[in-house]
Design an enzyme around this catalytic site. Structure first.
Site, PDB file in Angstrom:
ATOM      1  N   LYS A  93      14.792  -2.044  -6.797  1.00  0.00           N
ATOM      2  CA  LYS A  93      16.169  -1.919  -6.278  1.00  0.00           C
ATOM      3  C   LYS A  93      16.876  -3.257  -6.150  1.00  0.00           C
ATOM      4  CE  LYS A  93      12.814  -1.264  -3.219  1.00  0.00           C
ATOM      5  NZ  LYS A  93      11.854  -0.304  -2.806  1.00  0.00           N
ATOM      6  N   GLU A 117      15.172   6.158 -10.854  1.00  0.00           N
ATOM      7  CA  GLU A 117      15.188   7.090  -9.720  1.00  0.00           C
ATOM      8  C   GLU A 117      14.290   6.610  -8.567  1.00  0.00           C
ATOM      9  OE1 GLU A 117      17.120  10.331  -9.579  1.00  0.00           O
ATOM     10  OE2 GLU A 117      16.682   9.542  -7.606  1.00  0.00           O
ATOM     11  N   VAL A 120      15.486   4.314  -5.275  1.00  0.00           N
ATOM     12  CA  VAL A 120      16.156   4.760  -4.039  1.00  0.00           C
ATOM     13  C   VAL A 120      15.442   5.992  -3.493  1.00  0.00           C
ATOM     14  CG1 VAL A 120      18.337   5.460  -2.992  1.00  0.00           C
ATOM     15  CG2 VAL A 120      18.363   3.916  -4.948  1.00  0.00           C
ATOM     16  N   GLY A 122      12.282   6.714  -2.905  1.00  0.00           N
ATOM     17  CA  GLY A 122      10.982   7.116  -3.468  1.00  0.00           C
ATOM     18  C   GLY A 122      11.017   8.430  -4.213  1.00  0.00           C
ATOM     19  N   ILE A 124      12.517  11.252  -3.612  1.00  0.00           N
ATOM     20  CA  ILE A 124      13.675  12.162  -3.513  1.00  0.00           C
ATOM     21  C   ILE A 124      14.639  11.941  -4.694  1.00  0.00           C
ATOM     22  CG2 ILE A 124      15.607  12.902  -2.065  1.00  0.00           C
ATOM     23  CD1 ILE A 124      14.206  11.654   0.329  1.00  0.00           C
ATOM     24  N   GLU A 178       7.622  -3.818   1.537  1.00  0.00           N
ATOM     25  CA  GLU A 178       7.822  -4.737   0.424  1.00  0.00           C
ATOM     26  C   GLU A 178       6.890  -5.940   0.614  1.00  0.00           C
ATOM     27  OE1 GLU A 178       9.910  -4.541  -2.314  1.00  0.00           O
ATOM     28  OE2 GLU A 178      10.197  -2.504  -1.634  1.00  0.00           O
ATOM     29  N   LYS A 193      19.718  -0.445  -1.870  1.00  0.00           N
ATOM     30  CA  LYS A 193      19.719   0.980  -2.254  1.00  0.00           C
ATOM     31  C   LYS A 193      21.113   1.575  -2.106  1.00  0.00           C
ATOM     32  CE  LYS A 193      14.867   1.641  -1.130  1.00  0.00           C
ATOM     33  NZ  LYS A 193      13.924   1.886  -0.051  1.00  0.00           N
TER      34      LYS A 193
HETATM   35  N1  LIG Z   1       5.330   0.443  -2.826  1.00  0.00           N
HETATM   36  C1  LIG Z   1       6.265   1.353  -2.686  1.00  0.00           C
HETATM   37  O1  LIG Z   1       6.116   2.326  -1.914  1.00  0.00           O
HETATM   38  C2  LIG Z   1       7.528   1.268  -3.472  1.00  0.00           C
HETATM   39  C3  LIG Z   1       8.506   2.269  -3.331  1.00  0.00           C
HETATM   40  C4  LIG Z   1       9.675   2.216  -4.096  1.00  0.00           C
HETATM   41  C5  LIG Z   1       9.872   1.160  -4.964  1.00  0.00           C
HETATM   42  N2  LIG Z   1       8.926   0.156  -5.065  1.00  0.00           N
HETATM   43  C6  LIG Z   1       9.192  -0.946  -5.974  1.00  0.00           C
HETATM   44  O2  LIG Z   1       8.215  -0.939  -7.010  1.00  0.00           O
HETATM   45  C7  LIG Z   1       7.963  -2.275  -7.462  1.00  0.00           C
HETATM   46  C8  LIG Z   1       6.452  -2.555  -7.352  1.00  0.00           C
HETATM   47  O3  LIG Z   1       6.083  -2.427  -5.993  1.00  0.00           O
HETATM   48  P1  LIG Z   1       4.537  -2.393  -5.568  1.00  0.00           P
HETATM   49  O4  LIG Z   1       4.529  -1.953  -4.151  1.00  0.00           O
HETATM   50  O5  LIG Z   1       3.743  -1.635  -6.583  1.00  0.00           O
HETATM   51  O6  LIG Z   1       4.171  -3.952  -5.654  1.00  0.00           O
HETATM   52  P2  LIG Z   1       2.718  -4.628  -5.510  1.00  0.00           P
HETATM   53  O7  LIG Z   1       1.715  -3.646  -5.025  1.00  0.00           O
HETATM   54  O8  LIG Z   1       2.915  -5.890  -4.735  1.00  0.00           O
HETATM   55  O9  LIG Z   1       2.330  -5.002  -7.021  1.00  0.00           O
HETATM   56  C9  LIG Z   1       3.047  -5.908  -7.751  1.00  0.00           C
HETATM   57  C10 LIG Z   1       2.461  -6.034  -9.139  1.00  0.00           C
HETATM   58  O10 LIG Z   1       3.326  -6.867  -9.905  1.00  0.00           O
HETATM   59  C11 LIG Z   1       2.529  -7.811 -10.619  1.00  0.00           C
HETATM   60  N3  LIG Z   1       3.364  -9.004 -10.871  1.00  0.00           N
HETATM   61  C12 LIG Z   1       4.024  -9.776  -9.987  1.00  0.00           C
HETATM   62  N4  LIG Z   1       4.696 -10.766 -10.621  1.00  0.00           N
HETATM   63  C13 LIG Z   1       4.443 -10.594 -11.944  1.00  0.00           C
HETATM   64  C14 LIG Z   1       4.830 -11.268 -13.113  1.00  0.00           C
HETATM   65  N5  LIG Z   1       5.631 -12.340 -13.054  1.00  0.00           N
HETATM   66  N6  LIG Z   1       4.382 -10.825 -14.302  1.00  0.00           N
HETATM   67  C15 LIG Z   1       3.576  -9.730 -14.395  1.00  0.00           C
HETATM   68  N7  LIG Z   1       3.162  -9.039 -13.320  1.00  0.00           N
HETATM   69  C16 LIG Z   1       3.598  -9.462 -12.104  1.00  0.00           C
HETATM   70  C17 LIG Z   1       1.355  -8.098  -9.709  1.00  0.00           C
HETATM   71  O11 LIG Z   1       0.335  -8.647 -10.508  1.00  0.00           O
HETATM   72  P3  LIG Z   1      -1.145  -8.986  -9.912  1.00  0.00           P
HETATM   73  O12 LIG Z   1      -1.785  -7.634  -9.722  1.00  0.00           O
HETATM   74  O13 LIG Z   1      -1.763  -9.782 -10.971  1.00  0.00           O
HETATM   75  O14 LIG Z   1      -0.909  -9.719  -8.628  1.00  0.00           O
HETATM   76  C18 LIG Z   1       1.062  -6.699  -9.172  1.00  0.00           C
HETATM   77  O15 LIG Z   1       0.234  -5.990 -10.052  1.00  0.00           O
HETATM   78  C19 LIG Z   1       8.829  -3.186  -6.582  1.00  0.00           C
HETATM   79  O16 LIG Z   1      10.031  -3.432  -7.244  1.00  0.00           O
HETATM   80  C20 LIG Z   1       9.103  -2.326  -5.347  1.00  0.00           C
HETATM   81  O17 LIG Z   1      10.321  -2.681  -4.723  1.00  0.00           O
HETATM   82  C21 LIG Z   1       7.767   0.200  -4.348  1.00  0.00           C
END
Ligand SMILES: NC(=O)c1ccc[n+]([C@@H]2O[C@H](COP(=O)([O-])OP(=O)(O)OC[C@H]3O[C@@H](n4cnc5c(N)ncnc54)[C@H](OP(=O)(O)O)[C@@H]3O)[C@@H](O)[C@H]2O)c1
Length: 414
Positions: A93, A117, A120, A122, A124, A178, A193
């Site tokens: 986002k 989708e 914003v 998750g 929904i 985050e 969002k």
């Molecule tokens: N978690 C949620 O519930 C949720 C909900 C809605 C949206 N989101 C969005 O989804 C996205 C991912 O969130 P997440 O919670 O899955 O994050 P996360 O668990 O912190 O994982 C981040 C991943 O990105 C990789 N990464 C970071 N910088 C990188 C780069 N420069 N090149 C390649 N890989 C890179 C990391 O690699 P390493 O494994 O090597 O460290 C890790 O695998 C974010 O934009 C977040 O805002 C998350």
């Protein structure tokens, strides 16, 4: 579909697992780009790389799924992928809200889909609903809890008596927060969002900086006491209201929510959005707003939508009666503070309650949005500002009610 996946964290690994278990989607992951090559992964080693180009320049890969936690790097990845005419799905986002105009231009130029989708609320399906279903003229307002981790924190503090720090740690451990928690607790994530929702609901392209926002860090025990005295709960809300002059009032602020509101029982990592339209009145979307599988479900839905050529048309951007952001309306607020001199009651058009004793000081009243934005106390982290229920008052209705009061007084009626 042949997929290049960026990120193997909470959501990225979730997508890998779901795709592996859902062969019917006809989508396979060819390569996964991560940041730290030495981390142990529960997937075949040959899939992983740290070189963006192995995915972005591979002619076989026609879909890039971007799920990393670094918005600046994500911008490089997404813009390169679009330029290379690959469809893109993202949940980022921050990236989308901060660069929406440029991303709109790029996807049009490249003639590919860019779907988000999961960015914003998750699980929904709020973006596609606003984009496809609600006609611009009929949409009166959107009011929602759009950030799962702050809602989780507020619930744990109110119901289990956890401290703010304990509740935040728990949200992080469960994968709701985050990587940079300031994005959540300062209200920045909710503002990002809301920026995205404004584009799909009203065709307004705004920068997140233009929207008034505060998060939950200023809330304290005295505000919880006020909420319980009124049988309300405090929720961090993202709101957009269509005013009578075709302007949109949009902000992210905590609000006291009463039992009569659908948001009252939205707890923990759940999100809820009330969409109000002229004919249908209020409708309520509710579901999990964060976490591995709820977020993956929205990403999977986007991947599936790509298979039948779906793309956002941004229909409302092209309307002739263009909406813009409003800056001339009033808000009913509660303001609590430590010292009496911290808040000037002269900033308010009406003061409804003023309370002070040794433990707490607060006032409630009506304030113009521009006065609120400019007030030095609004920037003071020791002062908390919470919206009262039905907080928006339009200038016209304020003038009408003042005129009514004056004419009743002239007629000798109190
Ligand atoms: N978690 C949620 O519930 C949720 C909900 C809605 C949206 N989101 C969005 O989804 C996205 C991912 O969130 P997440 O919670 O899955 O994050 P996360 O668990 O912190 O994982 C981040 C991943 O990105 C990789 N990464 C970071 N910088 C990188 C780069 N420069 N090149 C390649 N890989 C890179 C990391 O690699 P390493 O494994 O090597 O460290 C890790 O695998 C974010 O934009 C977040 O805002 C998350």
């Amino acid at each position: 579909m042949t997929i290049g996946l960026f990120g193997f964290g909470v959501v990225g690994e979730g997508i890998y697992r779901v795709l592996y278990e859902t062969p019917s989607l006809n989508a396979s992951i060819k390569k996964i780009c991560i940041k730290h090559p030495d981390k142990k992964r529960d997937a075949p080693e040959h899939l992983f790389t740290t070189d963006y180009n192995e995915l972005l320049n591979d002619a076989d890969i026609n879909v890039i799924i971007e799920l990393i936690d670094d918005a600046d790097e994500a911008f490089k990845i997404v813009t390169s992928a679009l330029r290379n005419k690959k469809h893109v799905v993202s949940a980022n986002k921050k990236l989308i809200a901060e660069h929406l105009a440029e991303l709109l231009y790029l996807q049009k130029e490249a003639d590919v889909s860019f779907l988000y989708e999961a960015a914003v609320c998750g699980s929904i399906p709020v973006i596609r609903n606003l984009e496809e279903y609600y006609d611009n003229d009929l949409l009166q307002s959107i009011c929602g809890i759009v950030n799962g981790s702050t809602n989780f924190i507020l619930t744990k503090i109110a119901e289990e008596g956890l401290s703010y720090k304990e509740a935040l740690l728990k949200a992080q451990q469960l994968g709701f927060a985050e990587s940079n928690p300031a994005l959540d607790v300062e209200g920045i994530d909710a503002t990002n969002k809301l920026t995205i929702l404004l584009a799909h609901a009203y065709g307004v392209i705004a920068s997140p900086d233009e929207l008034v926002h505060i998060g939950i860090t200023r809330l304290s025990g005295r505000d919880a006491v006020y909420a319980s005295e009124k049988d309300d709960r405090v929720k961090l809300t993202a709101q957009a209201h269509r005013l009578s002059n075709n302007k949109i009032a949009a902000f992210v602020l905590p609000q006291f929510v009463g039992e009569g509101s659908q948001l009252f029982n939205v707890k923990n990592e759940y999100n809820g959005v009330i969409i109000e339209s002229k004919l249908a009145d209020k409708q309520f979307l509710y579901g999990k707003g964060a976490g591995r599988y709820p977020t993956s479900s929205a990403v999977i839905s986007d991947i599936s939508a790509l298979s039948y050529g779906y793309r956002y048309e941004y229909k409302k951007l092209n309307r002739s009666d263009h909406y813009t952001l409003a800056n001339d309306y009033y808000l009913k607020v509660y303001v609590s503070f430590n010292e009496l001199w911290e808040v000037s009651k002269w900033d308010f058009d009406e003061v409804h309650e003023f309370y002070n004793n040794a433990e707490r000081n607060y006032l409630t009243g009506l304030i113009h949005i521009e006065k609120l934005k400019e007030a030095s106390w609004f920037k003071n982290p020791a002062v908390s500002v919470v919206l009262l229920p039905n907080a928006i008052v339009e200038k016209e209705s304020l003038v009408t009610s003042s005129l009514k009061k004056v004419s009743l007084q002239l007629a000798g009626v109190n």
